[in-house]
Design a protein around this motif. Structure first.
Motif, mmCIF file in Angstrom:
data_model
loop_
_atom_site.group_PDB
_atom_site.id
_atom_site.type_symbol
_atom_site.label_atom_id
_atom_site.label_comp_id
_atom_site.label_asym_id
_atom_site.label_seq_id
_atom_site.Cartn_x
_atom_site.Cartn_y
_atom_site.Cartn_z
ATOM 1 N N PRO A 188 59.695 10.509 36.055
ATOM 2 C CA PRO A 188 59.441 10.888 37.442
ATOM 3 C C PRO A 188 58.070 10.402 37.910
ATOM 4 C CG PRO A 188 58.813 12.690 36.016
ATOM 5 C CD PRO A 188 59.292 11.578 35.115
ATOM 6 N N TYR A 189 57.836 10.506 39.225
ATOM 7 C CA TYR A 189 56.465 10.432 39.725
ATOM 8 C C TYR A 189 56.016 11.861 40.009
ATOM 9 C CZ TYR A 189 58.366 11.012 44.465
ATOM 10 O OH TYR A 189 59.016 11.494 45.582
ATOM 11 N N PHE A 190 54.758 12.051 40.408
ATOM 12 C CA PHE A 190 54.195 13.399 40.428
ATOM 13 C C PHE A 190 53.464 13.693 41.743
ATOM 14 C CE2 PHE A 190 54.306 11.729 36.125
ATOM 15 C CZ PHE A 190 55.045 12.699 35.463
ATOM 16 N N PRO A 191 54.171 14.215 42.754
ATOM 17 C CA PRO A 191 53.494 14.622 43.986
ATOM 18 C C PRO A 191 52.708 15.909 43.765
ATOM 19 C CG PRO A 191 55.812 15.218 44.070
ATOM 20 C CD PRO A 191 55.623 14.468 42.785
ATOM 21 N N LEU A 192 51.630 16.053 44.489
ATOM 22 C CA LEU A 192 50.864 17.293 44.426
ATOM 23 C C LEU A 192 51.507 18.339 45.342
ATOM 24 C CD1 LEU A 192 47.145 16.061 44.443
ATOM 25 C CD2 LEU A 192 48.509 16.840 42.517
ATOM 26 N N VAL A 193 51.554 19.550 44.857
ATOM 27 C CA VAL A 193 52.116 20.667 45.622
ATOM 28 C C VAL A 193 51.231 21.894 45.439
ATOM 29 C CG1 VAL A 193 54.503 19.854 45.420
ATOM 30 C CG2 VAL A 193 53.580 21.410 43.687
ATOM 31 N N LEU A 194 51.504 22.916 46.216
ATOM 32 C CA LEU A 194 50.856 24.214 46.058
ATOM 33 C C LEU A 194 51.912 25.184 45.528
ATOM 34 C CD1 LEU A 194 48.087 25.622 46.564
ATOM 35 C CD2 LEU A 194 49.055 26.456 48.716
ATOM 36 N N THR A 195 51.751 25.590 44.278
ATOM 37 C CA THR A 195 52.677 26.544 43.662
ATOM 38 C C THR A 195 52.129 27.958 43.867
ATOM 39 O OG1 THR A 195 53.221 24.885 41.980
ATOM 40 C CG2 THR A 195 53.851 27.156 41.517
ATOM 41 N N TYR A 196 52.997 28.897 44.167
ATOM 42 C CA TYR A 196 52.507 30.257 44.370
ATOM 43 C C TYR A 196 53.365 31.268 43.613
ATOM 44 C CZ TYR A 196 56.123 30.703 48.040
ATOM 45 O OH TYR A 196 57.314 30.746 48.743
ATOM 46 N N ASN A 197 52.740 32.381 43.288
ATOM 47 C CA ASN A 197 53.362 33.457 42.517
ATOM 48 C C ASN A 197 53.839 34.534 43.490
ATOM 49 O OD1 ASN A 197 53.913 35.719 40.909
ATOM 50 N ND2 ASN A 197 52.343 35.185 39.401
ATOM 51 N N LYS A 198 55.149 34.595 43.678
ATOM 52 C CA LYS A 198 55.699 35.573 44.620
ATOM 53 C C LYS A 198 55.382 37.006 44.208
ATOM 54 C CE LYS A 198 59.694 33.022 46.428
ATOM 55 N NZ LYS A 198 61.168 33.039 46.580
ATOM 56 N N ASN A 199 55.326 37.257 42.903
ATOM 57 C CA ASN A 199 55.059 38.607 42.420
ATOM 58 C C ASN A 199 53.721 39.126 42.923
ATOM 59 O OD1 ASN A 199 57.429 38.315 40.957
ATOM 60 N ND2 ASN A 199 56.378 37.690 39.090
ATOM 61 N N VAL A 200 52.703 38.265 42.894
ATOM 62 C CA VAL A 200 51.370 38.677 43.319
ATOM 63 C C VAL A 200 51.339 38.899 44.831
ATOM 64 C CG1 VAL A 200 48.929 38.040 43.393
ATOM 65 C CG2 VAL A 200 50.293 37.485 41.371
ATOM 66 N N PHE A 201 51.972 37.994 45.576
ATOM 67 C CA PHE A 201 52.001 38.166 47.037
ATOM 68 C C PHE A 201 52.760 39.440 47.417
ATOM 69 C CE2 PHE A 201 50.640 33.793 47.022
ATOM 70 C CZ PHE A 201 49.897 33.668 48.186
ATOM 71 N N ASP A 202 53.880 39.682 46.738
ATOM 72 C CA ASP A 202 54.653 40.895 47.041
ATOM 73 C C ASP A 202 53.865 42.154 46.688
ATOM 74 O OD1 ASP A 202 56.733 39.289 47.863
ATOM 75 O OD2 ASP A 202 57.888 39.484 46.000
ATOM 76 N N LYS A 203 53.120 42.099 45.628
ATOM 77 C CA LYS A 203 52.348 43.261 45.172
ATOM 78 C C LYS A 203 51.365 43.717 46.245
ATOM 79 C CE LYS A 203 49.213 44.701 41.439
ATOM 80 N NZ LYS A 203 50.036 45.848 40.985
ATOM 81 N N PHE A 204 50.765 42.743 46.928
ATOM 82 C CA PHE A 204 49.739 43.094 47.919
ATOM 83 C C PHE A 204 50.234 42.954 49.357
ATOM 84 C CE2 PHE A 204 47.238 41.726 44.152
ATOM 85 C CZ PHE A 204 46.651 42.957 43.883
ATOM 86 N N GLY A 205 51.526 42.682 49.530
ATOM 87 C CA GLY A 205 52.100 42.647 50.871
ATOM 88 C C GLY A 205 51.568 41.544 51.756
ATOM 89 N N VAL A 206 51.221 40.410 51.160
ATOM 90 C CA VAL A 206 50.690 39.279 51.911
ATOM 91 C C VAL A 206 51.791 38.238 52.092
ATOM 92 C CG1 VAL A 206 48.965 37.425 51.928
ATOM 93 C CG2 VAL A 206 48.372 39.686 51.029
ATOM 94 N N PRO A 207 51.955 37.677 53.305
ATOM 95 C CA PRO A 207 53.001 36.661 53.520
ATOM 96 C C PRO A 207 52.803 35.441 52.619
ATOM 97 C CG PRO A 207 52.148 37.469 55.615
ATOM 98 C CD PRO A 207 51.244 38.027 54.556
#
Length: 441
Positions: free
Chosen positions: A159-178
């Protein structure tokens, strides 16, 4: 700098083959006549050794071996895993030089050309009437530029490797942040990082971490680390805003950078207490199953609003010492054929060809990706330019050394060991010292 639009890079249209008398084969060659009745020529048995820099034998077998053994029954394939004691320099020193070598642009100089293994594939491309336009344009041109001679030292494969922003849904859900969204810029990401950098009891939750090496090397401006035309760091004044943009994240309370670069890249997000990580999208860096993750587009700079940052793929190259260069090239054609590409794409490996049907098959055999925001990988229709390479005939420093030096410099800056100006001056001095070493060889 080169600009690559959708047709060249994302392959929104299939590039037609124009040879008279027939269409293109799945290995990229062209039919000049109907050869279906041509009797098969029996060939003497040979053995081809394959060195897979950074890739285990299991992957080679899974992706290629079955196809190759069926297509080339006279060839025995001997895979040389890059285990301890089996680096390419060690193999060369023992006289056990592989026929086929997996390399990439960062390692091209130190792990291929400096070992006197370079083989220009242009003559074989011409002999087999091989269509290079089936590949995304920059993957071919960057390899040519990186070699500094005009030679083509390898053919790309997924593959090739594009840069992305990965996020942890668990942490966002824990603090109620969109959750983060596609199309954000760095200021948007910074505001989210501020909200997510916090403590709860004795637990520290970081808002942001990143693969600094990839983020700086694959910056959306296409800035090189080593100046293409002068023996120094490329324009220090242009690097300062990039450093300052990223450093502000690590200046946030509760978002201190990890003690080491490997810990920041590999461990921080996977421990489960980091909300977002900027990194390459890669199946070679799996996230623990207990983390409910997703991706959005890599944050953009305000003056480069619609470009995707990326790192190119690996390449299959041929050793200069191989007695079977023509056979080896035919093997490479099979490994980058549409047949293999389609299977790779279904497994979630980003294709390096412009064939839209292959792109559309991305992830079809990966049910774990169905719920993920995979459209983020194709969100930006224009890709950032790759960094310009050193002029032909000039001394050069291996890209792996350049990127490691740049990343360590930033880590020192983010750790407040040095300020930005001092760090960049020290980086300039290091690059000059590396160039002096190269010139003395």
């Amino acid at each position: 700098m080169k600009k690559w639009g959708p047709a060249a890079l994302l392959g929104l249209t299939m590039i037609a083959l124009t040879a008279c008398g027939g269409g293109g084969n799945t290995d990229g060659t062209q039919n000049s006549a109907d050869t279906s009745k041509t009797p098969e020529v029996k060939k003497d048995p040979i053995t081809l050794s394959v060195f897979g820099l950074g890739v285990k034998e299991e992957e080679f077998n899974d992706r290629f071996k079955g196809v190759l053994e069926k297509k080339f029954p006279y060839i025995t394939f001997k895979y040389v895993a890059p285990d301890k004691g089996n680096s390419l320099p060690e193999l060369v020193a023992r006289g056990e030089i592989p026929d086929l070598i997996r390399t990439d642009v960062p390692n091209l100089k130190n792990n291929y050309l400096d070992l006197k293994l370079g083989t220009d594939l242009n003559e074989l491309v011409k002999k087999h009437k091989y269509d290079l336009t089936r590949f995304n344009a920059p993957f071919i041109q960057e390899m040519i530029d990186a070699g500094q001679t005009g030679a083509l030292y390898g053919l790309p494969y997924p593959p090739y490797f594009p840069l992305v922003l990965t996020y942890n849904k668990n942490v966002f859900d824990k603090f109620g942040v969109p959750y983060p969204k596609d199309g954000m810029n760095w200021d948007d990401a910074y505001e989210i990082a501020k909200k997510m950098s916090r403590t709860e009891g004795t637990n520290v939750y970081r808002g942001f971490s990143g693969n600094i090496m990839a983020m700086l090397r694959d910056n959306t401006y296409g800035y090189p680390i080593l100046d293409p035309n002068a023996d120094q760091l490329y324009d220090m004044e242009k690097w300062k805003p990039l450093f300052n943009n990223l450093k502000r994240f690590y200046d946030l309370p509760n978002n201190q950078i990890a003690a080491t670069r490997p810990a920041e890249i590999n461990d921080a997000f996977n421990k489960g207490n980091v909300a977002m990580q900027a990194n390459q999208y890669s199946q070679y860096a799996p996230i623990p199953k207990e983390i409910e993750w997703d991706i959005v587009t890599y944050p953009t700079l305000k003056d480069v609003p619609k470009k995707m940052a990326w790192r190119g793929p690996a390449y299959w190259s041929i050793s200069a010492t191989s007695k079977y260069k023509d056979d080896a090239f035919q093997v490479i054609m099979a490994m980058v054929s549409d047949e293999v590409h389609l299977a790779d794409s279904k497994k979630g490996m980003l294709p390096v060809v412009t064939n839209k049907s292959i792109q559309d098959a991305f992830g079809q055999d990966r049910p774990d990706l169905v719920s993920k925001n995979m459209k983020a990988l194709f969100y930006y229709q224009e890709w950032a330019p790759y960094s310009p390479k050193r002029k032909p005939g000039t001394a050069n420093v291996p890209t792996v050394v350049q990127q490691d030096s740049m990343a360590q410099t930033f880590h020192d800056v983010a750790s407040n060991k040095v300020d930005v100006n001092t760090g960049l001056r020290q980086l300039d001095e290091k690059l000059k010292a590396e160039l002096a070493k190269e010139k003395s060889k």
